[in-house]
Design an enzyme around this catalytic site. Structure first.
Site, PDB file in Angstrom:
ATOM      1  N   GLY A 241      66.321  58.010   9.443  1.00 26.62           N
ATOM      2  CA  GLY A 241      67.129  56.720   9.029  1.00 26.62           C
ATOM      3  C   GLY A 241      66.203  55.899   8.306  1.00 26.62           C
ATOM      4  O   GLY A 241      65.266  56.192   7.833  1.00 26.62           O
TER       5      GLY A 241
ATOM      6  N   ALA B  75      64.659  53.048   9.000  1.00 26.46           N
ATOM      7  CA  ALA B  75      63.295  52.632   9.615  1.00 26.46           C
ATOM      8  C   ALA B  75      62.362  53.759   9.401  1.00 26.46           C
ATOM      9  O   ALA B  75      61.233  53.672   8.903  1.00 26.46           O
ATOM     10  CB  ALA B  75      63.257  52.508  11.093  1.00 26.46           C
TER      11      ALA B  75
ATOM     12  N   LYS C 128      66.993  65.857  13.507  1.00 29.22           N
ATOM     13  CA  LYS C 128      67.762  67.226  14.420  1.00 29.22           C
ATOM     14  C   LYS C 128      68.914  67.704  13.517  1.00 29.22           C
ATOM     15  O   LYS C 128      69.676  68.572  13.796  1.00 29.22           O
ATOM     16  CB  LYS C 128      68.316  66.920  15.719  1.00 29.22           C
ATOM     17  CG  LYS C 128      69.263  65.948  15.881  1.00 29.22           C
ATOM     18  CD  LYS C 128      69.597  65.966  17.304  1.00 29.22           C
ATOM     19  CE  LYS C 128      70.583  64.954  17.966  1.00 29.22           C
ATOM     20  NZ  LYS C 128      71.102  65.029  19.408  1.00 29.22           N
TER      21      LYS C 128
ATOM     22  N   SER D 159      71.939  54.848  10.062  1.00 27.15           N
ATOM     23  CA  SER D 159      71.755  54.015   8.879  1.00 27.15           C
ATOM     24  C   SER D 159      72.797  54.588   7.714  1.00 27.15           C
ATOM     25  O   SER D 159      73.135  53.528   7.033  1.00 27.15           O
ATOM     26  CB  SER D 159      70.482  54.603   8.660  1.00 27.15           C
ATOM     27  OG  SER D 159      69.123  53.845   9.218  1.00 27.15           O
TER      28      SER D 159
ATOM     29  N   GLY E  27      75.895  45.956   5.746  1.00 24.56           N
ATOM     30  CA  GLY E  27      74.773  45.584   4.661  1.00 24.56           C
ATOM     31  C   GLY E  27      73.564  45.108   5.377  1.00 24.56           C
ATOM     32  O   GLY E  27      73.339  45.244   6.515  1.00 24.56           O
TER      33      GLY E  27
ATOM     34  N   ARG F 296      80.719  39.824  18.551  1.00 23.36           N
ATOM     35  CA  ARG F 296      81.266  41.171  18.665  1.00 23.36           C
ATOM     36  C   ARG F 296      81.653  41.249  20.223  1.00 23.36           C
ATOM     37  O   ARG F 296      82.578  42.020  20.314  1.00 23.36           O
ATOM     38  CB  ARG F 296      80.302  42.223  18.194  1.00 23.36           C
ATOM     39  CG  ARG F 296      80.231  42.516  16.908  1.00 23.36           C
ATOM     40  CD  ARG F 296      80.005  43.777  16.509  1.00 23.36           C
ATOM     41  NE  ARG F 296      79.720  43.778  14.961  1.00 23.36           N
ATOM     42  CZ  ARG F 296      78.828  44.360  14.243  1.00 23.36           C
ATOM     43  NH1 ARG F 296      77.951  44.843  15.002  1.00 23.36           N
ATOM     44  NH2 ARG F 296      78.948  44.245  12.932  1.00 23.36           N
TER      45      ARG F 296
ATOM     46  N   GLU G 101      66.668  51.581  16.172  1.00 24.70           N
ATOM     47  CA  GLU G 101      67.519  51.305  17.005  1.00 24.70           C
ATOM     48  C   GLU G 101      66.773  51.851  18.273  1.00 24.70           C
ATOM     49  O   GLU G 101      67.282  51.243  19.543  1.00 24.70           O
ATOM     50  CB  GLU G 101      68.808  51.662  16.843  1.00 24.70           C
ATOM     51  CG  GLU G 101      69.846  51.449  17.902  1.00 24.70           C
ATOM     52  CD  GLU G 101      71.356  51.979  17.596  1.00 24.70           C
ATOM     53  OE1 GLU G 101      71.665  52.306  16.321  1.00 24.70           O
ATOM     54  OE2 GLU G 101      72.105  51.831  18.558  1.00 24.70           O
TER      55      GLU G 101
HETATM   56  C1  SIN Z   1      76.737  46.263  11.652  1.00 27.40           C
HETATM   57  O1  SIN Z   1      77.046  46.718  12.736  1.00 27.40           O
HETATM   58  O2  SIN Z   1      75.555  45.590  11.581  1.00 27.40           O
HETATM   59  C2  SIN Z   1      77.689  46.156  10.898  1.00 27.40           C
HETATM   60  C3  SIN Z   1      78.764  46.742  11.143  1.00 27.40           C
HETATM   61  C4  SIN Z   1      79.811  46.422  10.120  1.00 27.40           C
HETATM   62  O3  SIN Z   1      79.795  46.527   9.178  1.00 27.40           O
HETATM   63  O4  SIN Z   1      81.002  45.674  10.817  1.00 27.40           O
END
Ligand code: SIN
Length: 526
Positions: A13, A15, A34, A42, A48, A272, A353
């Site tokens: 990804g 990183a 994998k 990513s 963004g 969230r 992550e």
């Molecule tokens: C994110 O998880 O950083 C962005 C996800 C989204 O586009 O809602």
């Protein structure tokens, strides 16, 4: 087959790619993934990169938003390092030629997402930022970065000094071993431990299981972020970015009634854990949930990926409603590292992550993850460029003999149980039931060489699920993305406490990097 090199990065990804391109000025780098480079969170990232790049914004505001979204369960110096260095690194990326979207006045178009106090989301290709950035970084890699796709890393090798000196992988043809001065985990998260996810379907937390089996310290596993809006057509079909709500989309029920009115001052753009919990409650009460996009002009141009996703899944957008449900999205926890990616095992690094630097607290702020990938990917690379040296002891002391438990929880049952018992809302009763189904993972000895990729992957799923379940059971409060029905409030006693797994034990630390753990919390875990 055996390969000796300077650096091995596991994962492909943002990183990994950002680290590789920087490391390549001094080191030979092998990236192993994998699947292929399209198979990462990513690549799928729609929103963004959150970054302060204009004078209308300030890093102190971005820091404050990050801390508020994550309920102050952060390592604050690392948050500062992320936001301040990230701002410069994103500006450099733009200057060197990464193409992003501009508005009609010729300014960089900055999106708004949940819990941000300013428009600060830099995006590319509308809702295809991750794909564009992966392609840009991968396209610029020099010849001394070698990419090996469809190789599954299943065992980290440690030498007699306890340093990581290599990794064993399974390929379609057989076995391979890499020996290197540094091994870097960049394997992403674990969303696919849950039935309903925005992640790739093989995102099982492999890197966390690999690190756990090698004895590395792991923390914050109870903090799993659920995204409130996955396209839902007989199951989850992909993400409907928060940027859609930033552009005017609204959560509504089947009658078109707004769901978030009066629920939170930020309404549809609340953090969230709040919006995901609201969608969860609505659906649990038998109601359907949608995003009303009727106020967004030129939806197809602004959000081409989501538009195509809806089309592929037979959703008719002419009525202005996208059916959605919450699903697992991001793991705030992971392998403990400092801001240079160093884990508790010498010469083993982790970025992105899979790592936990404490920058996301109990709930990550939207679009801080691509920022994390490029910022800590680059900071780790710079650290190794300045301080890296050659490993000379490649004799692995890994035990021989096999040790895979024979009562692994089968994949689909595990994913269903994770959603029901360790999902958006948890309770001691559900978590206990889940833990009883999972095998004991206290034994870290033995080799996995004789087992198939599929079985080892299942073992890794069981390990990572077990870490999440045990941490979620131990944290007897609700904070950020960790919501307990039997402990519905925040508890002062849990403020700035990190549940840490290391060498088969679970402890609670008062500081992310504290070594003397709080004795009164010590548990023999498994
Ligand atoms: C994110 O998880 O950083 C962005 C996800 C989204 O586009 O809602």
């Amino acid at each position: 087959m055996i390969i000796h090199t300077d650096i091995v990065i596991i994962g492909g990804g943002i990183a990994a790619l950002e680290a590789a391109r920087n490391l390549s000025s001094r080191f030979d780098v092998h990236i192993i993934t994998k699947a292929d480079l399209k198979n990462s969170s990513s690549y799928k990232a729609q929103g963004g990169i959150a970054a302060v790049i204009t004078t209308h914004d300030h890093t102190s505001l971005h820091i404050q938003d990050t801390l508020e979204a994550g309920e102050f369960h952060h390592h604050e110096e690392n948050v500062k390092a992320l936001i301040e260095n990230g701002s410069s690194i994103v500006k450099e990326l733009l200057q060197e030629g990464f193409k992003v979207d501009f508005d009609k006045d010729g300014e960089i178009s900055l999106g708004l997402e949940g819990a941000h106090s300013k428009h600060r989301i830099v995006h590319a290709g509308g809702d295809a930022t991750g794909k564009n950035l992966v392609n840009y970084l991968a396209g610029g890699l020099p010849p001394n970065v070698h990419i090996h796709t469809f190789e599954f890393a299943y065992e980290l090798l440690l030498n007699s000094a306890g340093e990581c000196c290599g990794v064993r992988v399974k390929t379609n043809e057989g076995e391979k071993s890499y020996y290197a001065s540094y091994i870097i985990l960049a394997t992403g998260g674990a969303g696919a431990l849950y039935e309903c996810t925005s992640n790739c379907e093989n995102s099982y937390g492999d890197g966390i299981a690999l690190a756990y089996l090698a004895g590395a310290a792991i923390t914050d596993m109870e903090f799993v972020q659920f995204h409130p809006s996955l396209l839902y057509v007989n199951g989850a079909r992909g993400l409907v970015s928060e940027a859609v709500r930033g552009a005017g989309g609204r959560f509504v029920d089947q009658n078109g009634k707004p769901i978030m009115d009066g629920k939170h001052p930020l309404g549809d753009l609340a953090p969230r854990h709040i919006t995901a919990h609201e969608m969860y409650k609505m659906r649990a009460s038998g109601q359907e949930t949608f995003i009303d996009i009727s106020r967004i002009d030129h939806f197809d141009k602004k959000f081409p990926t989501i538009h195509a996703l809806c089309h592929q899944n037979g959703v008719n957008l002419s009525n202005g409603k996208i059916p959605i449900a919450p699903g697992s999205h991001f793991l705030m926890g992971g392998v403990i590292t400092n801001r240079y990616g160093q884990t508790s095992i010498p010469r083993l690094f982790a970025i992105g992550e899979v790592a936990c630097t404490g920058v996301h607290g109990a709930n990550r702020l939207a679009s801080n993850s691509l920022l994390e990938g490029i910022t800590f990917g680059k900071m780790m690379a710079t650290h190794l460029l300045n301080n890296g040296n050659k490993q000379s002891n490649f004799i692995s002391k890994n035990e021989t003999g096999s040790s895979l438990p024979n009562n692994l929880y089968a994949k689909e049952s595990l994913q269903e149980a994770m959603l029901n018992c360790a999902g958006i809302v948890r309770s001691n009763e559900g978590l206990q039931k889940l833990i009883q189904q999972l095998p004991s993972i206290s034994s870290q000895k033995g080799r996995l060489q004789g087992y198939s990729k599929k079985l080892i992957e299942l073992y890794f799923m069981n390990i990572t699920a077990s870490l999440i379940a045990h941490a979620a059971q131990a944290r007897t409060e609700s904070r950020g993305a960790h919501i307990r029905s039997d402990y519905p409030s925040k508890d002062e006693l849990w403020q700035k406490k990190w549940i840490v797994f290391e060498q088969g034990k679970m402890n609670v630390r008062n500081d992310l990097y504290e070594c003397n753990q709080t004795e009164s919390y010590v548990n023999e875990l498994f």
